[in-house]
Design a protein around this motif. Structure first.
Motif, PDB file in Angstrom:
ATOM      1  N   VAL A 120       0.851  -1.197   0.000  1.00 17.66           N
ATOM      2  CA  VAL A 120       0.000   0.000   0.000  1.00 17.66           C
ATOM      3  C   VAL A 120       0.880   1.238   0.000  1.00 17.66           C
ATOM      4  N   TYR A 121       0.707   2.058  -1.013  1.00 19.91           N
ATOM      5  CA  TYR A 121       1.355   3.366  -1.075  1.00 19.91           C
ATOM      6  C   TYR A 121       0.364   4.400  -0.552  1.00 19.91           C
ATOM      7  N   CYS A 122       0.806   5.265   0.355  1.00 18.99           N
ATOM      8  CA  CYS A 122      -0.099   6.277   0.893  1.00 18.99           C
ATOM      9  C   CYS A 122       0.693   7.350   1.612  1.00 18.99           C
ATOM     10  N   GLY A 123       0.006   8.402   2.007  1.00 18.41           N
ATOM     11  CA  GLY A 123       0.661   9.561   2.577  1.00 18.41           C
ATOM     12  C   GLY A 123       1.169   9.373   3.995  1.00 18.41           C
ATOM     13  N   SER A 124       2.254  10.079   4.301  1.00 21.58           N
ATOM     14  CA  SER A 124       2.729  10.150   5.685  1.00 21.58           C
ATOM     15  C   SER A 124       1.987  11.245   6.438  1.00 21.58           C
ATOM     16  N   SER A 125       1.044  11.891   5.751  1.00 21.95           N
ATOM     17  CA  SER A 125       0.081  12.801   6.370  1.00 21.95           C
ATOM     18  C   SER A 125      -1.304  12.186   6.203  1.00 21.95           C
ATOM     19  N   ALA A 126      -2.249  12.655   6.991  1.00 25.27           N
ATOM     20  CA  ALA A 126      -3.598  12.105   6.927  1.00 25.27           C
ATOM     21  C   ALA A 126      -4.492  12.838   5.943  1.00 25.27           C
ATOM     22  N   GLY A 127      -4.057  14.036   5.502  1.00 30.18           N
ATOM     23  CA  GLY A 127      -4.914  14.831   4.633  1.00 30.18           C
ATOM     24  C   GLY A 127      -5.999  15.534   5.418  1.00 30.18           C
TER      25      GLY A 127
END
Length: 201
Positions: free
Chosen positions: A12-19
């Protein structure tokens, strides 16, 4: 190249921030729980922050094996998640991405920033060039990836994605569709049964 092995490990690629939108966090949590429920394993970037921490935490909480891979210099910034099943601290980003690829049978891109975009487009490039055929799902939660998908269409219409070099990926607008999509790609339809999976080129 043919990668027809059973899907057991999902990267899973995803942000190190939550948005800013809570639906991103909800989607990450739901995906982590689904991976565990399906008795799959999670491979991710190793950080405890943002959506990375959410998807890994949910997978762990529901009993999944989780492998985190993080470069040493990012470990200092993102703080590696200490509760993962296996944590690999590597010397650089290139090693991180190579190991994430090698350990995974499929890929999912949740919302994220430049790093997530770079990981996603690298995998799409490898698929386009025939370096592997592992399935990839773009999780277009809340329409987050819509501008990128429109750009792909623009590239195609402008003649920069030529016949024979199509970019193959799946798009899921609902997080609950991600794993069924991946399973359907690797499950041949029974005789007389159509396989209804939307693939993009």
């Amino acid at each position: 190249m043919n990668d027809s092995r059973k899907i057991e490990r999902i990267c899973v690629y995803c942000g190190s921030s939550a948005g800013d939108d809570p639906i991103f966090t909800q989607a990450a949590e739901a995906l982590g729980a689904a991976i565990a429920r399906e008795r799959m394993e999670l491979v991710f970037g190793g950080g405890s922050c943002g959506l990375m921490g959410v998807v890994a935490g949910a997978a762990l909480a529901n009993g999944a094996r989780v492998t985190g891979i993080i470069p040493g210099f990012l470990d200092e910034r993102e703080i590696a998640l200490p509760t993962v099943t296996e944590l690999q601290v590597v010397p650089d980003m290139h090693t991180r991405k190579r190991l994430m690829f090698e350990k995974s049978d499929a890929f999912v891109a949740l919302p994220g920033g430049i790093g997530t975009l770079e990981e996603l487009t690298e995998q799409l490039t490898w698929i386009q060039l025939g370096r592997h055929s592992k399935p990839l799902v773009i999780a277009d939660i809340g329409g987050f990836w819509k501008p990128l998908l429109l750009l792909f269409a623009h590239m195609h219409n402008a003649g920069f994605i030529r016949p024979g070099y199509e970019v193959r990926y799946l798009v899921a607008e609902r997080i609950e569709d991600v794993i069924p999509m991946l399973r359907a790609v690797h499950t041949p339809p029974q005789e007389g049964e159509a396989q209804d999976i939307e693939q993009h080129f």
